[in-house]
Design a protein around this motif. Structure first.
Motif, PDB file in Angstrom:
ATOM      1  N   ALA A  41      13.724   7.400  10.793  1.00 44.00           N
ATOM      2  CA  ALA A  41      13.246   6.115  10.275  1.00 44.00           C
ATOM      3  C   ALA A  41      12.635   5.284  11.391  1.00 44.00           C
ATOM      4  N   SER A  42      13.263   5.316  12.583  1.00 40.30           N
ATOM      5  CA  SER A  42      12.752   4.549  13.715  1.00 40.30           C
ATOM      6  C   SER A  42      11.402   5.078  14.175  1.00 40.30           C
ATOM      7  N   CYS A  43      11.280   6.395  14.248  1.00 31.80           N
ATOM      8  CA  CYS A  43      10.017   7.013  14.686  1.00 31.80           C
ATOM      9  C   CYS A  43       8.908   6.756  13.668  1.00 31.80           C
ATOM     10  N   LYS A  44       9.267   6.812  12.399  1.00 30.42           N
ATOM     11  CA  LYS A  44       8.282   6.578  11.347  1.00 30.42           C
ATOM     12  C   LYS A  44       7.759   5.150  11.401  1.00 30.42           C
ATOM     13  N   ALA A  45       8.674   4.211  11.696  1.00 29.44           N
ATOM     14  CA  ALA A  45       8.273   2.811  11.754  1.00 29.44           C
ATOM     15  C   ALA A  45       7.356   2.532  12.932  1.00 29.44           C
ATOM     16  N   ALA A  46       7.481   3.343  14.007  1.00 28.42           N
ATOM     17  CA  ALA A  46       6.680   3.118  15.206  1.00 28.42           C
ATOM     18  C   ALA A  46       5.255   3.669  15.075  1.00 28.42           C
ATOM     19  N   GLN A  47       5.019   4.487  14.073  1.00 30.17           N
ATOM     20  CA  GLN A  47       3.688   5.075  13.907  1.00 30.17           C
ATOM     21  C   GLN A  47       2.687   4.023  13.437  1.00 30.17           C
ATOM     22  N   THR A  48       1.404   4.286  13.754  1.00 33.43           N
ATOM     23  CA  THR A  48       0.339   3.409  13.258  1.00 33.43           C
ATOM     24  C   THR A  48       0.081   3.731  11.790  1.00 33.43           C
ATOM     25  N   LYS A  49       0.032   2.708  10.976  1.00 37.12           N
ATOM     26  CA  LYS A  49      -0.196   2.893   9.535  1.00 37.12           C
ATOM     27  C   LYS A  49      -1.668   2.634   9.232  1.00 37.12           C
ATOM     28  N   LEU A  50      -2.325   3.639   8.636  1.00 37.22           N
ATOM     29  CA  LEU A  50      -3.744   3.554   8.299  1.00 37.22           C
ATOM     30  C   LEU A  50      -3.935   3.640   6.796  1.00 37.22           C
ATOM     31  N   VAL A  51      -5.001   3.008   6.304  1.00 35.14           N
ATOM     32  CA  VAL A  51      -5.414   3.220   4.921  1.00 35.14           C
ATOM     33  C   VAL A  51      -5.923   4.650   4.800  1.00 35.14           C
TER      34      VAL A  51
ATOM     35  N   LEU B 241       0.832  -1.199   0.000  1.00 31.96           N
ATOM     36  CA  LEU B 241       0.000   0.000   0.000  1.00 31.96           C
ATOM     37  C   LEU B 241       0.871   1.255   0.000  1.00 31.96           C
ATOM     38  N   GLU B 242       2.030   1.188   0.676  1.00 30.08           N
ATOM     39  CA  GLU B 242       2.933   2.343   0.661  1.00 30.08           C
ATOM     40  C   GLU B 242       3.464   2.597  -0.747  1.00 30.08           C
ATOM     41  N   SER B 243       3.643   1.534  -1.518  1.00 33.39           N
ATOM     42  CA  SER B 243       4.189   1.696  -2.870  1.00 33.39           C
ATOM     43  C   SER B 243       3.245   2.458  -3.780  1.00 33.39           C
ATOM     44  N   VAL B 244       1.935   2.458  -3.462  1.00 35.89           N
ATOM     45  CA  VAL B 244       0.972   3.214  -4.269  1.00 35.89           C
ATOM     46  C   VAL B 244       0.483   4.458  -3.530  1.00 35.89           C
ATOM     47  N   GLY B 245       1.162   4.810  -2.433  1.00 39.17           N
ATOM     48  CA  GLY B 245       0.869   6.069  -1.745  1.00 39.17           C
ATOM     49  C   GLY B 245      -0.394   6.080  -0.932  1.00 39.17           C
ATOM     50  N   GLY B 246      -0.856   4.909  -0.453  1.00 38.06           N
ATOM     51  CA  GLY B 246      -2.131   4.876   0.250  1.00 38.06           C
ATOM     52  C   GLY B 246      -2.049   4.778   1.758  1.00 38.06           C
ATOM     53  N   VAL B 247      -0.903   5.157   2.345  1.00 42.29           N
ATOM     54  CA  VAL B 247      -0.718   5.009   3.785  1.00 42.29           C
ATOM     55  C   VAL B 247      -0.744   6.366   4.484  1.00 42.29           C
ATOM     56  N   GLN B 248      -1.539   6.448   5.533  1.00 43.98           N
ATOM     57  CA  GLN B 248      -1.577   7.627   6.404  1.00 43.98           C
ATOM     58  C   GLN B 248      -0.984   7.207   7.751  1.00 43.98           C
ATOM     59  N   ARG B 249      -0.023   7.954   8.275  1.00 45.22           N
ATOM     60  CA  ARG B 249       0.655   7.585   9.511  1.00 45.22           C
ATOM     61  C   ARG B 249       0.181   8.467  10.663  1.00 45.22           C
ATOM     62  N   VAL B 250      -0.128   7.849  11.799  1.00 50.08           N
ATOM     63  CA  VAL B 250      -0.511   8.593  12.998  1.00 50.08           C
ATOM     64  C   VAL B 250       0.172   7.957  14.202  1.00 50.08           C
ATOM     65  N   ASP B 251       0.296   8.712  15.300  1.00 52.05           N
ATOM     66  CA  ASP B 251       0.821   8.142  16.540  1.00 52.05           C
ATOM     67  C   ASP B 251      -0.057   8.587  17.695  1.00 52.05           C
ATOM     68  N   THR B 252       0.220   8.066  18.886  1.00 51.21           N
ATOM     69  CA  THR B 252      -0.617   8.380  20.047  1.00 51.21           C
ATOM     70  C   THR B 252      -0.012   9.487  20.901  1.00 51.21           C
ATOM     71  N   GLY B 253       1.013  10.123  20.405  1.00 50.46           N
ATOM     72  CA  GLY B 253       1.602  11.207  21.181  1.00 50.46           C
ATOM     73  C   GLY B 253       0.595  12.304  21.450  1.00 50.46           C
ATOM     74  N   LEU B 254       0.546  12.789  22.695  1.00 52.61           N
ATOM     75  CA  LEU B 254      -0.412  13.833  23.025  1.00 52.61           C
ATOM     76  C   LEU B 254      -0.021  15.140  22.356  1.00 52.61           C
ATOM     77  N   ARG B 255      -1.005  15.834  21.845  1.00 54.85           N
ATOM     78  CA  ARG B 255      -0.797  17.124  21.219  1.00 54.85           C
ATOM     79  C   ARG B 255      -2.066  17.936  21.381  1.00 54.85           C
ATOM     80  N   GLU B 256      -2.007  19.214  21.090  1.00 51.48           N
ATOM     81  CA  GLU B 256      -3.185  20.063  21.258  1.00 51.48           C
ATOM     82  C   GLU B 256      -4.182  19.781  20.140  1.00 51.48           C
ATOM     83  N   ILE B 257      -5.397  19.387  20.535  1.00 53.15           N
ATOM     84  CA  ILE B 257      -6.435  19.107  19.549  1.00 53.15           C
ATOM     85  C   ILE B 257      -7.705  19.860  19.934  1.00 53.15           C
TER      86      ILE B 257
END
Length: 577
Positions: A398-408, A328-344
């Motif tokens: 690269a390490s931080c990116k790999a730890a993120q949750t990968k979503l469609v 899915l990453e090869s066709v650009g269909g991945v959205q990355r998110v993490d659980t780090g707290l931030r202002e929302i």
């Protein structure tokens, strides 16, 4: 695929493919862009931060107007411009409009860009469909007309399928502006392809002579849009004067203005029928009830860009298994998110911002909104402290990116419908060809009725989804969306290309594009209703209510066409053989 069809069909097929690439790319991310707030993880990817109902209002108005302007574009092409010239003008305007949306911000440029798309579509949409129909006026190709429209419709959906992968990759990697710019470039590709093949469509671009009693173009525009402007003003101001400040009939001032403005345009088509005689009157009279009935289909179908996009974004599990992520990453269909707290922004159960004491949206520390209805026990671990540094080493990044949750990516669900159209079209065409060989093929109006009945069934899939997810308190399987898109696609294939074919065949020759504009007027009214219904999605206590309204509307419209079938068959047999 193009065997037994005119040489102009592949020219129009690929022109429409590129035009729909741009149109559906923009539509797939439009609501997401408007709702994405200033608290986006990457500032460059921040959207407009509009409230859900405000975004639904703009979406509904845009998608309505974009199908209302074909009335003007069809009329001008019929009488003055010719179909090919109108298509080129429309394509250029749309390309400029999509490119203009790449400029960030919610200001005059945003609305000017939407206006260019709206006007451009008015010149483009009815006239390319008219050209397709005119290619089959030759006796050699006449029997292949329905099949030709099905093939043409497949071209629409190839563009609609591919575009969302491009949109997902560009907006996730670079930002919203790059995705909108890709829509503009795609549109310019379409115009270029059309220009190279214009000689193959020349025979279909013939202006029809007017009759002595036909109104001049200026008189028609004045008679229709003068009153429409007056009615729009009445719709904007009168409800609040009668019911008090803030009171509206259809949920917002823009809804009221648009639907009031449609009254004189609808009246124009009624007068066109009443003022005709003989063959013209019977042909127009057979089409107008169909125009009214298919409003229900478009009111449901175009909720894909709003209510169903919201369902995909907020209420659908989109985590990607590690094994599938590279593909899915090869066709650009991945959205990355993490659980780090931030202002929302704090929102209520319906996604509307909660206002603080200062009247501004209240903020809090929290996770990415995707996790709002995911149990905390299923949250991935928060990012390591090193990931919060302003400057990251390549290894740390690269390490931080790999730890993120990968979503469609949410917009990829918009490609499901297009995939089913491309996949199922050969089966639907083959099925009706098999029925034709047995002399049992349903008439075109009967196919439209069947399409509406199947559309009604598709909404019941989403009704079931709302109960399985306990009204959105939990995320549901993506199979619910895939299922509803699969069912509605079968209905769409029975209705939309068949409707285009019927308008082309049954319209009086000199009024073909004008009547095609009437088809798109019903699409326009349905589209506006789709925005109104999508707005209700955040208001009803139980989300199934909107889908049940959809079910009732489609079922009633299907039954109405069934009641009209004897009359419609009589007219078609009389004039089409």
């Amino acid at each position: 695929m193009f065997k037994n069809h005119p040489r102009g069909l592949p020219v129009l097929f690929f022109t429409e493919m590129w035009e729909r690439f741009g149109f559906y790319l923009m539509l797939g991310i439009f609501t997401l862009y408007m709702k994405a707030g200033a608290d986006a993880a990457v500032p460059a990817k921040s959207g407009l931060g509009l409230a859900p109902q405000h975004a639904s209002d703009i979406y509904g108005t845009y998608i309505a107007l974009v199908y209302l302007t074909p009335f003007i574009g069809g009329l001008l092409a019929d009488r003055i411009l010719g179909y090919r010239r109108a298509i080129v003008i429309g394509g250029v305007l749309m390309g400029l409009g999509y490119s203009g949306l790449a400029i960030p911000g919610y200001g005059p440029w945003f609305f000017l860009s939407l206006l260019l798309i709206i006007i451009g579509n008015g010149f483009f949409k009815p006239n390319i469909s008219t050209l397709v129909g005119n290619l089959y006026n030759n006796e050699q190709y006449k029997e292949y007309k329905d099949a030709g429209f099905n093939i043409f419709y497949m071209g629409i959906n190839i563009g609609a399928f591919v575009c969302n992968f491009v949109a997902a990759y560009l907006r996730n990697t670079y930002g919203w502006g790059y995705a909108f710019l890709a829509a503009g470039i795609g549109m310019f590709f379409g115009v270029g392809w059309f220009l190279t093949g214009m000689k193959h469509t020349a025979e279909a671009d013939v202006l029809k002579p007017t009759k002595p009693g036909d109104q001049p173009v200026g008189q028609i525009l004045a008679a229709v849009f003068g009153p429409a402007a007056v009615f729009a003003a009445l719709g904007w101001f009168i409800p609040s004067l009668v019911g008090g400040e803030g009171w509206t009939v259809f949920g917002s001032k823009s809804n009221d203005a648009f639907l009031f403005a449609c009254v004189p345009v609808t009246w124009f088509y009624y007068r066109l029928w009443r003022g005709s005689d003989g063959e013209d009157k019977e042909r127009i009279g057979a089409l107008l009830p169909l125009f009214a009935a298919v409003i229900a289909f478009w009111a449901i179908f175009h909720q894909n860009g709003d209510a169903l996009t919201t369902w995909a974004d907020r209420y659908t599990r989109r985590e990607i298994p590690e094994a599938a992520a590279p593909l899915l990453e090869s066709v650009g269909g991945v959205q990355r998110v993490d659980t780090g707290l931030r202002e929302i922004t704090i929102t209520d159960d319906h996604g509307n911002p909660v206002l603080g004491p200062d009247g501004k949206p209240a903020k809090e520390l929290g996770p990415d909104p995707y996790f709002n209805n995911v149990p905390k026990s299923e949250w991935p671990p928060p990012p390591a402290p090193a990931c919060k540094a302003e400057v990251l080493t390549p290894e740390t990044e690269a390490s931080c990116k790999a730890a993120q949750t990968k979503l469609v990516s949410t917009e990829l669900f918009q490609s499901v419908n297009a995939f089913f159209v491309v996949f199922l079209t050969p089966f639907v065409v083959g099925f009706f060809a098999w029925m034709r060989r047995k002399n049992k093929e349903p008439s075109t109006p009967a196919k439209i009725s069947i399409g509406l009945a199947i559309t009604a069934l598709s909404t019941l899939v989403m009704v079931a989804a709302t109960f399985v997810t306990h009204n959105g308190a939990e995320k549901g399987s993506a199979l619910w969306l895939i299922g509803t898109y699969g069912v509605i696609t079968v209905g769409e294939l029975c209705l939309s290309p068949m409707g285009l074919s019927l308008v082309s065949k049954l319209s009086p020759a000199r009024l073909t594009a004008l009547m095609m504009g009437g088809w798109f007027l019903s699409t326009s009214i349905g589209n506006k209703l789709s925005g109104i219904l999508s707005g209700l999605f955040t208001l009803f206590e139980h989300k199934s209510a909107v889908f049940l309204i959809n079910f009732g509307g489609a079922l009633v419209a299907s039954l109405l066409i069934v009641l009209m079938l004897p009359r419609l068959r009589r007219v078609m047999n009389k004039y089409l053989g």
